[in-house]
Design an enzyme around this catalytic site. Structure first.
Site, PDB file in Angstrom:
ATOM      1  N   LEU A  92       0.800  -1.223   0.000  1.00 57.72           N
ATOM      2  CA  LEU A  92       0.000   0.000   0.000  1.00 57.72           C
ATOM      3  C   LEU A  92       0.835   1.277   0.000  1.00 57.72           C
ATOM      4  O   LEU A  92       0.415   2.286  -0.561  1.00 57.72           O
ATOM      5  CB  LEU A  92      -0.924   0.011   1.223  1.00 57.72           C
ATOM      6  N   LYS A  93       1.987   1.268   0.627  1.00 57.50           N
ATOM      7  CA  LYS A  93       2.756   2.504   0.781  1.00 57.50           C
ATOM      8  C   LYS A  93       4.035   2.425  -0.046  1.00 57.50           C
ATOM      9  O   LYS A  93       5.152   2.391   0.486  1.00 57.50           O
ATOM     10  CB  LYS A  93       3.085   2.717   2.269  1.00 57.50           C
ATOM     11  N   ASN A  94       3.877   2.404  -1.347  1.00 59.46           N
ATOM     12  CA  ASN A  94       5.018   2.259  -2.243  1.00 59.46           C
ATOM     13  C   ASN A  94       4.937   3.311  -3.338  1.00 59.46           C
ATOM     14  O   ASN A  94       4.040   3.281  -4.183  1.00 59.46           O
ATOM     15  CB  ASN A  94       5.021   0.848  -2.844  1.00 59.46           C
ATOM     16  N   ASP A 117      -7.051   2.120   3.046  1.00 58.42           N
ATOM     17  CA  ASP A 117      -6.424   3.218   3.773  1.00 58.42           C
ATOM     18  C   ASP A 117      -6.900   4.527   3.159  1.00 58.42           C
ATOM     19  O   ASP A 117      -6.413   4.943   2.109  1.00 58.42           O
ATOM     20  CB  ASP A 117      -4.898   3.121   3.702  1.00 58.42           C
TER      21      ASP A 117
END
Length: 327
Positions: free
Chosen positions: A110-112, A144
């Protein structure tokens, strides 16, 4: 024994090992054998500038192990475009196929940042937004709702495909679900203040920030006040309100609104429901040249409601010609 060293398909390639600075490197990274082998073959094909189907498979394998490797993403994109140009395949279908693969990677990591840069690189080549794109972003936000990378990409997407007309109602869904979603407040400001970039839009503000739709701004002020009443100590809508009013040149039209939350200032701030309202009220008083009233609001912030930033509030008092206060 290795995936590539034992493969006839890769028999023509001599892998290039990682150079960590000699036989006894100071701080060598402990890569797995699988990753080290794959990277050795990637260095070799990059040295030859090979762009082929097997290179795409190689980059996919490496990305599965290290999706944050920017160089891999860049080389993969260049390989895709080279193959498309070589074989004259349908560009849109090639991109849609890549996006389908990318969706799974995105939902897993998700956080890329690199994933979203790659997606933007692909999407920039399309003339219309794919029918599945917005629903995919909804999937990402469901995981998110404050994902910085997804919001940043959505900003680009809105601007690139001129999605202005539906974006404010869309953002309202997020703020209804969570009025403290600062990412949604930031995106709302982007939509309001950036529509001038689209030559087909005449809403919000023009290129130098002048108001060109007073009714929209009135609505935004009213909307923001309603959200502040739900969570007065949430800073984002107060900042958003400031932005709206400063485009009009004055904060004073909302002075009485801020007074609803400041409490009894002469009574030490009893009943105060928002330090941000005190900050806003202080600026209103400063705008009216009421230095003592502004200073009183700043004093309450320094001594009672936000003492950790006492030096800042005292700095603000100093700008008004007032002395510092102790906590």
């Amino acid at each position: 024994m290795g995936k590539y060293s034992d493969s006839e398909e890769w028999a023509d390639i001599v892998p290039i090992p990682q150079n960590d600075g000699g036989p006894n490197p100071l701080a060598a990274i402990a890569y797995t054998e699988e990753y080290s082998e794959a990277m050795g073959y990637l260095r070799a094909v990059m040295a030859k500038d090979e762009k082929s189907e097997r290179v795409l498979e190689l980059t996919e394998h490496i990305i599965s192990m290290n999706p944050a490797h920017y160089t891999i993403w860049l080389y993969r994109a260049n390989t895709l475009f080279k193959l498309q140009n070589l074989y004259q395949t349908d560009l849109q279908e090639d991109i849609l196929e890549e996006l389908r693969w990318l969706d799974g990677i995105s939902l897993k990591h998700l956080k890329n940042y690199q994933i979203w840069h790659h997606r933007q690189t692909l999407m920039a080549l399309l003339s219309t937004i794919p029918s599945t794109e917005l629903s995919f972003l909804a999937q990402m936000f469901a995981k998110d709702a404050k994902n910085y990378h997804v919001w940043s990409y959505r900003q680009w997407l809105v601007r690139h495909f001129s999605l202005w007309d539906t974006e404010l109602p869309y953002i309202e869904n997020f703020l209804t679900a969570d009025v403290r979603n600062n990412s949604a407040w930031n995106h709302r400001w982007f939509v309001l203040s950036s529509q001038h970039i689209d030559p087909n839009s005449g809403k919000g503000m023009d290129v130098v920030g002048n108001i060109v739709d007073e009714d929209l701004l009135d609505r935004e002020v009213e909307y923001t006040q309603a959200k502040i009443r739900l969570a007065p100590q949430n800073q984002s809508p107060w900042n958003y309100l400031r932005g709206l009013l400063r485009k009009r040149g004055s904060l004073l039209e909302c002075k009485s609104f801020a007074e609803e939350f400041v409490g009894d200032m002469e009574g030490g701030g009893d009943g105060c429901r928002s330090s941000h309202a005190l900050d806003f009220f202080a600026d209103c008083m400063a705008e009216e040249k009421e230095a003592e009233k502004a200073g009183k609001a700043l004093e309450l912030l320094a001594k009672r409601f936000d003492p950790i930033r006492r030096n800042y509030w005292n700095y603000r008092r100093g700008l008004l010609g007032l002395g510092a206060v102790e906590a």
